[in-house]
Design a protein around this motif. Structure first.
Motif, PDB file in Angstrom:
ATOM      1  N   UNK A 251     -61.121 -18.728 -14.132  1.00  0.00           N
ATOM      2  CA  UNK A 251     -60.727 -18.518 -15.516  1.00  0.00           C
ATOM      3  C   UNK A 251     -61.534 -19.512 -16.339  1.00  0.00           C
ATOM      4  N   UNK A 252     -61.317 -19.510 -17.645  1.00  0.00           N
ATOM      5  CA  UNK A 252     -61.985 -20.456 -18.524  1.00  0.00           C
ATOM      6  C   UNK A 252     -60.942 -21.224 -19.312  1.00  0.00           C
ATOM      7  N   UNK A 253     -61.202 -22.494 -19.521  1.00  0.00           N
ATOM      8  CA  UNK A 253     -60.310 -23.320 -20.328  1.00  0.00           C
ATOM      9  C   UNK A 253     -60.342 -22.845 -21.768  1.00  0.00           C
ATOM     10  N   UNK A 254     -59.203 -22.835 -22.384  1.00  0.00           N
ATOM     11  CA  UNK A 254     -59.119 -22.373 -23.769  1.00  0.00           C
ATOM     12  C   UNK A 254     -59.809 -23.312 -24.742  1.00  0.00           C
ATOM     13  N   UNK A 255     -59.772 -24.618 -24.458  1.00  0.00           N
ATOM     14  CA  UNK A 255     -60.318 -25.588 -25.416  1.00  0.00           C
ATOM     15  C   UNK A 255     -61.838 -25.624 -25.471  1.00  0.00           C
ATOM     16  N   UNK A 256     -62.515 -25.456 -24.321  1.00  0.00           N
ATOM     17  CA  UNK A 256     -63.975 -25.563 -24.337  1.00  0.00           C
ATOM     18  C   UNK A 256     -64.697 -24.453 -23.560  1.00  0.00           C
TER      19      UNK A 256
END
Length: 68
Positions: A25-30
Motif C-alpha cells: 500500500x502507500x502511506x497517505x502522508x507522502x
C-alpha cells in the motif's frame, strides 16, 4: 518469499500497489511504500515479483523463504 522494502528509495510511483495490492500500500502522508505482508502466500509470488521488477526506485527486495 520474504519481502523487504526500503521507504527511503521509494519515489511513490505506486506500481507495487497496482501489481500486488494484497501485499503493498502507500502511506497517505507522502505516498511511499507500506508493506502489508512481508511473507505473502505462494499464490501471490508472481504478483510480488512483478511489483519488485516494476519499482522505479528499486525499493523492493525479495528473499527466498517459506511462504505462509
Amino acid at each position: 518469499m520474504i519481502v523487504h522494502v526500503d521507504p527511503d528509495r521509494c519515489c511513490g510511483a505506486g506500481q507495487c500497489v497496482l501489481a500486488a495490492p494484497e501485499v503493498f500500500d502507500q502511506r497517505e502522508d507522502d505516498g511511499t511504500v507500506l508493506l502489508l505482508d512481508p511473507r505473502p502466500p505462494a499464490a501471490l509470488a508472481r504478483e510480488v515479483a512483478d511489483a519488485a521488477t516494476a519499482c522505479p526506485g528499486g525499493a523492493i527486495r525479495l528473499e527466498e523463504g517459506t511462504p505462509r
